[in-house]
Design an enzyme around this catalytic site. Structure first.
Site, PDB file in Angstrom:
ATOM      1  N   ALA A   1      14.428  -7.024  10.774  1.00 18.25           N
ATOM      2  CA  ALA A   1      14.126  -7.233   9.354  1.00 18.25           C
ATOM      3  C   ALA A   1      14.554  -8.621   8.885  1.00 18.25           C
ATOM      4  O   ALA A   1      13.814  -9.314   8.173  1.00 18.25           O
ATOM      5  CB  ALA A   1      14.823  -6.156   8.517  1.00 18.25           C
TER       6      ALA A   1
ATOM      7  N   MET B   1      11.483  -8.463  16.442  1.00 24.70           N
ATOM      8  CA  MET B   1      11.242  -7.343  15.535  1.00 24.70           C
ATOM      9  C   MET B   1      12.543  -6.890  14.874  1.00 24.70           C
ATOM     10  O   MET B   1      13.091  -5.825  15.162  1.00 24.70           O
ATOM     11  CB  MET B   1      10.537  -6.214  16.277  1.00 24.70           C
TER      12      MET B   1
ATOM     13  N   ASP C   1       7.457  -8.043  12.138  1.00 23.50           N
ATOM     14  CA  ASP C   1       7.078  -7.207  13.274  1.00 23.50           C
ATOM     15  C   ASP C   1       5.617  -7.380  13.671  1.00 23.50           C
ATOM     16  O   ASP C   1       5.258  -7.159  14.829  1.00 23.50           O
ATOM     17  CB  ASP C   1       7.334  -5.732  12.949  1.00 23.50           C
TER      18      ASP C   1
ATOM     19  N   HIS D   1      44.964 -15.275   9.546  1.00 26.53           N
ATOM     20  CA  HIS D   1      45.693 -14.346  10.419  1.00 26.53           C
ATOM     21  C   HIS D   1      46.415 -13.317   9.562  1.00 26.53           C
ATOM     22  O   HIS D   1      47.005 -13.651   8.542  1.00 26.53           O
ATOM     23  CB  HIS D   1      46.722 -15.113  11.253  1.00 26.53           C
TER      24      HIS D   1
ATOM     25  N   GLU E   1      15.440   7.445  30.084  1.00 31.72           N
ATOM     26  CA  GLU E   1      15.219   5.999  30.109  1.00 31.72           C
ATOM     27  C   GLU E   1      14.318   5.625  31.288  1.00 31.72           C
ATOM     28  O   GLU E   1      14.590   6.008  32.423  1.00 31.72           O
ATOM     29  CB  GLU E   1      16.553   5.260  30.199  1.00 31.72           C
TER      30      GLU E   1
ATOM     31  N   GLY F   1       4.434  -5.364   8.987  1.00 32.07           N
ATOM     32  CA  GLY F   1       5.464  -4.608   9.689  1.00 32.07           C
ATOM     33  C   GLY F   1       4.975  -3.815  10.887  1.00 32.07           C
ATOM     34  O   GLY F   1       4.018  -4.190  11.566  1.00 32.07           O
TER      35      GLY F   1
ATOM     36  N   GLY G   1       0.797  -1.222   0.000  1.00 28.84           N
ATOM     37  CA  GLY G   1       0.000   0.000   0.000  1.00 28.84           C
ATOM     38  C   GLY G   1       0.824   1.263   0.000  1.00 28.84           C
ATOM     39  O   GLY G   1       0.313   2.349  -0.289  1.00 28.84           O
TER      40      GLY G   1
ATOM     41  N   VAL H   1       7.619  -0.326  -1.887  1.00 31.63           N
ATOM     42  CA  VAL H   1       8.346  -1.579  -1.679  1.00 31.63           C
ATOM     43  C   VAL H   1       9.543  -1.330  -0.759  1.00 31.63           C
ATOM     44  O   VAL H   1      10.228  -0.320  -0.868  1.00 31.63           O
ATOM     45  CB  VAL H   1       8.812  -2.154  -3.030  1.00 31.63           C
ATOM     46  N   GLY H   2       9.778  -2.258   0.135  1.00 29.50           N
ATOM     47  CA  GLY H   2      10.916  -2.139   1.051  1.00 29.50           C
ATOM     48  C   GLY H   2      10.503  -1.941   2.488  1.00 29.50           C
ATOM     49  O   GLY H   2      11.280  -2.223   3.402  1.00 29.50           O
TER      50      GLY H   2
END
Length: 622
Positions: A463, A461, A455, A591, A336, A277, A165, A168-169
C-alpha cells in the site's frame, strides 16, 4: 536565542533554531516546520517592510543566495546564541554580526515559488483545471495509492477528481492492512496473557484469558470504518471531487465512469492515473464458498474460529493469519509449494522466524506440494484438500480440515479498464509501466499522459509503495522529474515478534556483487543485547545488514524482533537518501530504546572509507 533580521521579527515568545528549522512558542507544541512552510505561516513571525513576500507574485529560490538585499536597512544586529547551530551550513560566524540573511544550505535546494503556488492552492481547495480539460488529474481507484496521489495533487494546485466503484480506501483499508492489524493487535495481547512464564517474569499473575469472537470482529470492522471515513473526509476537505462508479479509459485523456443501470459520464483530464489495486488470487481447482474455504477478504470478518484450518501459502498473509488463528485457539497446517516456508524472506531470518513463530505453536506444514483441489465442507463432511508434488505432479496426500484459507497472493484488478482503447495489453494481468509509472502500449511506446500505480502495475504490491508511486507521478506532471527507488521501500510482517526488511536479501546482494565486481559484508546484532528489549522480556530477535565495505553503501537490512516494523525505517530512509554507513554510524540514539538495535547494527559495520567531509566538519556550540 532571539535575533532580529531585516526580514523576520522573532518575538520574545518564539524561538527559531536555524540548525533544525524548528519554530516553537509557549502556545504550540515543539514541531518541525519545513522552511517553505515556515515562510508561509504567520505563527509568531511578522514580515517587515524590508521585504514584501507575496506568494502570488514572488519567485524566490534559496540556494546559496541572499534572501534579502545586503543594502537593505537592517534592524540593530545582534550576536546569535547558537542552539547547536551548524555555523558552516548557514554561513554564520559568532564573530560576525547578522547584516544579511544569507542562508547557505548544503545538499538542499528549496524552491519557494513552487511551494508558494501549492500553498495557495491548498488553502483555497481544489485548483482550477486547464481550459481544455475538465480536470488536471483524474485518478481511477480510491485506495491508499489513489488517495496519496490526490492529496499531493491538490497540494500542487491541480484540479483533481478520483473515481471509486466500491468504497474509499481500497483493499488496504477495507480488506487488508487495516483490519488485519486490528486482529493482530488482539492476537498479540492474547498471546502475552496466555504465556504464563512470560507474565511470571514480570511478577504478574493473570487468570486464564478469553475472548469474544464478535467483539474481536467488531474491533476490526470499526477500525476499517474509521480509517475509511478519515480518508474520505481528508479528500473532501481539500476539495477533491469523489466520483462514484466504475471508471475506464475511453481514449487519450478521456475517462468514463458510472454505476450499473445508469448512463455513463465522460470527463477529460490532462493526466490520468490508474490505481485499481488487486484482488485475492485463487489457483485453479480451489472452490471458495466464503464459509469453509475462504480468502483473506472473508477471514478478516472473523465469522468463525475453526478448530483446524489449513493455510495455503506461507508468505506475509499466511504468516499473519497463522498468528491470529493460533492465538485464538486454532491448529494450523501450512501448505507451501516451495521447498521451504516463508519464501521471499532472507533465508537466515526465515530460519530464525520458523524457530520462534512456527515450531513452538500448534502449526505443522507440508512443503514442496500444491493444493490441486480443495472442496468446501458440505453435509457434515470436512473440507477436503488434495496435495500433489510440486515438481512431479504426483499425488502426495489428502487432508481433512475444518476450514482452508487461500493465501497465495494477490492478482491485479485490471479487467474492464478500456485498455484496448489505447492499445495497451496487460502482462499476466499487470499493466506495463516504465520506471516513472508511465504506461507502455502494445508497441512498446509510452502512452502520453497515462500512468499506473500500485498493485495494478506489479512493481511492488504494498500500500505504501502505491502511495509513493502516486506522489512520484504527481511530481512529474507538475514539472519535477522524479524516479522512485523501490529498493528503499520497506516491508513488514506483523507477527509476534514482527519481521521487517528493506533492500536486497543476502543471496540477492551476493548475486549482484558477483555481476558488478564488488565485495559484500554482513553485520548482525541481537535483541538480547538491547536493554529495552530485555526490560520487555522480549530478547528473541536479530537484526542483519548487508553492505559494501568499500564505500559504506547499505544494500539490505532485515529485522526479526520486537517492533521490527517500526525499526526498519531508519535503514530505509538511509538507502533512499544515499546515506553511507561511515556517516550514519556517528548518529546518536536515545538510551535505552529499541532504536539502539539499529544503531549497533550500523556501528558493527567495517567500512574502508572515512566519514564524509560534511559529516566530519559539523561543529556545535557547547
Amino acid at each position: 536565542e532571539h535575533a532580529t533580521c531585516p526580514i523576520f521579527d522573532i518575538s520574545a515568545s518564539a524561538r527559531l533554531c536555524l540548525r533544525c528549522e524548528f519554530l516553537s512558542s509557549p502556545s504550540l507544541p515543539f514541531s518541525s516546520l519545513d522552511l517553505p512552510l515556515f515562510l508561509s505561516l504567520s505563527l509568531t513571525l511578522t514580515m517587515q517592510s524590508a521585504l514584501s513576500l507575496s506568494f502570488s507574485q514572488a519567485s524566490i529560490a534559496i540556494s546559496n543566495r541572499p534572501l534579502c538585499s545586503s543594502n537593505a536597512a537592517p534592524s540593530t544586529p545582534r550576536n546569535l546564541r547558537f542552539c547547536g547551530l551548524r555555523r558552516e551550513a548557514f554561513g554564520f560566524s559568532p564573530s560576525k554580526q547578522l547584516t544579511s540573511c544569507r542562508l547557505q544550505i548544503h545538499s538542499r535546494r528549496i524552491e519557494v515559488s513552487a511551494a508558494a503556488s501549492s500553498s495557495s492552492s491548498s488553502a483555497n481547495g481544489n485548483g482550477a483545471p486547464s481550459k481544455s480539460f475538465d480536470y488536471d488529474l483524474v485518478i481511477i481507484g480510491a485506495g491508499v495509492g489513489g488517495h496519496g496521489a490526490a492529496l499531493h495533487a491538490v497540494e500542487k494546485g491541480l484540479k483533481t477528481a478520483i473515481i471509486e466503484g466500491d468504497v474509499v480506501g481500497g483493499t488496504c483499508v477495507n480488506r487488508g492492512c487495516v483490519p488485519s492489524k486490528a486482529l493482530l493487535a488482539v492476537s498479540g495481547r492474547m498471546r502475552e496473557l496466555q504465556n504464563e512464564h512470560h507474565m511470571k517474569a514480570f511478577g504478574l499473575q493473570v487468570s486464564s484469558a478469553g475472548y469474544d469472537r464478535q467483539g474481536v470482529a467488531d474491533h476490526a470492522s470499526n477500525l476499517a470504518t474509521k480509517i475509511r471515513n478519515n480518508l474520505t473526509n481528508s479528500m473532501k476537505a481539500l476539495g477533491v471531487d469523489i466520483l462514484t462508479g466504475f471508471g475506464s479509459v475511453v481514449g487519450p485523456q478521456k475517462v468514463k465512469y458510472g454505476k450499473v443501470g445508469f448512463p455513463d459520464n465522460i470527463i477529460t483530464a490532462k493526466d490520468i492515473i490508474i490505481a485499481t489495486g488487486s484482488v485475492p488470487f485463487v489457483p485453479k481447482g480451489i472452490e471458495v464458498d466464503g464459509k469453509t474455504v475462504i480468502t483473506s477478504d472473508h477471514a478478516l470478518k472473523l465469522e468463525s474460529v475453526p478448530d483446524w484450518i489449513a493455510i495455503v501459502g506461507s508468505g506475509y498473509i499466511g504468516l499473519e493469519f497463522s498468528d491470529v488463528y493460533t492465538a485464538l485457539g486454532s491448529e494450523v497446517t501450512f501448505i507451501e509449494a516451495l521447498d521451504q516456508l516463508m519464501p521471499g524472506f532472507d533465508p537466515e531470518i526465515s530460519k530464525l522466524a520458523q524457530r520462534v513463530l512456527i515450531n513452538p505453536r500448534k502449526i505443522d506444514y507440508h512443503t514442496g506440494v500444491f493444493a490441486s483441489k480443495i472442496t468446501p465442507a458440505k453435509d457434515g463432511r470436512p473440507v477436503l484438500i488434495e496435495l500433489i508434488d510440486a515438481k512431479t505432479k504426483e499425488p502426495k496426500d489428502t487432508l481433512e480440515v475444518d476450514a482452508a484459507l487461500i493465501a497465495t497472493g494477490r492478482a491485479p484488478f485490471t479487467n474492464g479498464l478500456g485498455l484496448e482503447n489505447i492499445n495497451v495489453a496487460t502482462q499476466r494481468g499487470f499493466i506495463p509501466v516504465d520506471e516513472r509509472m508511465r504506461v507502455i502500449d502494445g508497441n512498446g511506446k509510452l502512452v502520453p499522459h497515462l500512468y499506473c500505480i500500485g498493485d495494478a502495475n506489479g512493481k511492488l504490491m504494498l500500500a505504501h509503495a502505491a502511495s509513493a508511486q502516486g506522489i512520484s507521478v504527481v511530481e512529474q506532471v507538475t514539472g519535477r522529474d522524479h524516479v522512485l527507488n523501490h529498493l528503499s521501500i520497506p516491508a513488514a510482517c506483523f507477527t509476534h515478534p514482527e519481521i521487517s526488511m528493506v533492500g536486497l536479501t543476502e543471496p540477492q546482494a551476493r548475486e549482484k556483487a558477483e555481476k558488478e565486481g564488488f565485495k559484500v559484508s554482513i553485520a548482525k546484532t541481537s535483541f538480547k543485547a538491547n536493554t529495552k528489549a530485555l526490560a520487555e522480556n522480549e530478547g528473541e530477535g536479530l537484526a542483519k545488514m548487508i553492505y559494501r565495505p568499500d564505500n559504506g553503501e547499505i544494500l539490505g537490512v532485515h529485522i526479526f524482533g520486537l517492533h521490527a516494523a517500526d525499526l526498519i525505517h531508519e535503514a530505509s530512509n538511509a538507502i533512499a537518501l544515499g546515506t553511507r554507513l561511515q556517516d550514519i554510524k556517528l548518529a546518536v540514539h536515545a538510551h535505552p530504546t529499541l532504536s539502539e538495535v539499529v544503531d549497533e547494527l550500523f556501528k558493527a559495520a567495517k567500512v574502508n572509507s572515512p566519514a564524509s567531509t560534511t559529516a566530519q566538519s559539523v561543529k556545535v556550540a557547547v
